[in-house]
Design a protein around this motif. Sequence first.
Motif, mmCIF file in Angstrom:
data_model
loop_
_atom_site.group_PDB
_atom_site.id
_atom_site.type_symbol
_atom_site.label_atom_id
_atom_site.label_comp_id
_atom_site.label_asym_id
_atom_site.label_seq_id
_atom_site.Cartn_x
_atom_site.Cartn_y
_atom_site.Cartn_z
ATOM 1 N N TYR A 34 0.814 -1.222 0.000
ATOM 2 C CA TYR A 34 0.000 0.000 0.000
ATOM 3 C C TYR A 34 0.843 1.265 0.000
ATOM 4 N N LEU A 37 -0.298 5.065 -0.991
ATOM 5 C CA LEU A 37 -1.732 5.326 -0.877
ATOM 6 C C LEU A 37 -1.994 6.273 0.283
ATOM 7 N N LYS A 38 -2.941 7.158 0.105
ATOM 8 C CA LYS A 38 -3.327 8.071 1.174
ATOM 9 C C LYS A 38 -4.330 7.366 2.076
ATOM 10 N N GLN A 41 -7.685 6.955 0.572
ATOM 11 C CA GLN A 41 -7.754 5.900 -0.427
ATOM 12 C C GLN A 41 -7.880 4.523 0.229
ATOM 13 N N ILE A 42 -7.110 4.306 1.282
ATOM 14 C CA ILE A 42 -7.189 3.021 1.991
ATOM 15 C C ILE A 42 -8.568 2.858 2.614
ATOM 16 N N TYR A 103 -9.516 -1.166 -8.362
ATOM 17 C CA TYR A 103 -9.045 -0.024 -7.589
ATOM 18 C C TYR A 103 -7.609 0.331 -7.968
ATOM 19 N N ALA A 107 -5.627 3.819 -8.636
ATOM 20 C CA ALA A 107 -4.558 4.113 -7.682
ATOM 21 C C ALA A 107 -3.384 3.172 -7.959
ATOM 22 N N LEU A 110 -1.192 1.005 -5.448
ATOM 23 C CA LEU A 110 -1.609 -0.276 -4.883
ATOM 24 C C LEU A 110 -1.030 -1.398 -5.744
#
Length: 185
Positions: A34, A37-38, A41-42, A103, A107, A110
């Motif tokens: 991850y 990722l912000k 986003q998570i 996803y 993003a 990921l």
Amino acid sequence: MALRTKNPNRQKTEAIESIKNDVKASSSFIFTEYRGLKVEQITELRKKLRENACSYKVVRNNFARIAFEDANIKDVDSWLTGPTALAMVAEDANMAAKTLFEYAKDAPALVIKGAVVDGEVYDAKQIEAFSKLPGKKDLIAMFMSTVNATTSKFVRTLQAIVDKGGAEAGAPASEEKPAEQPAEA
């Protein structure tokens, strides 16, 4: 790989037990990285995965290694490097994989490392191919539509027989005597 200390930290043992319980409760696991990722986003990814009976949890690699070893799940050590998050699937691993790969398109940070699906170990390419297959619900729907179409065709055929020859076949046959013809002399 058990804890190798005389006085283990209570918080660490609780964290390991939590992961062990999650591993026991899940049938499949998808390992992701991850990094990049912000938090938003998570959180959004967790929400999407929850809709498919899947939880997404950031784990410490050493704790996860211990939990998987205790659950007798092998060949996952290579994925337990770097920042790791686990998608723990209770029901349909295919839907969770689809969600993760969809996803990941939005993003690219990921990264799907690999998976254990019902005891089978899949690398990143295999899990991507698995995600492109129809899911369990899709397969059931396809099967039911096939059964329904066959049954409907059979019923329509029977109805056509009844409509076409039903009056003739269903009516009692009347016995008509042939008209007597005069005898020729």
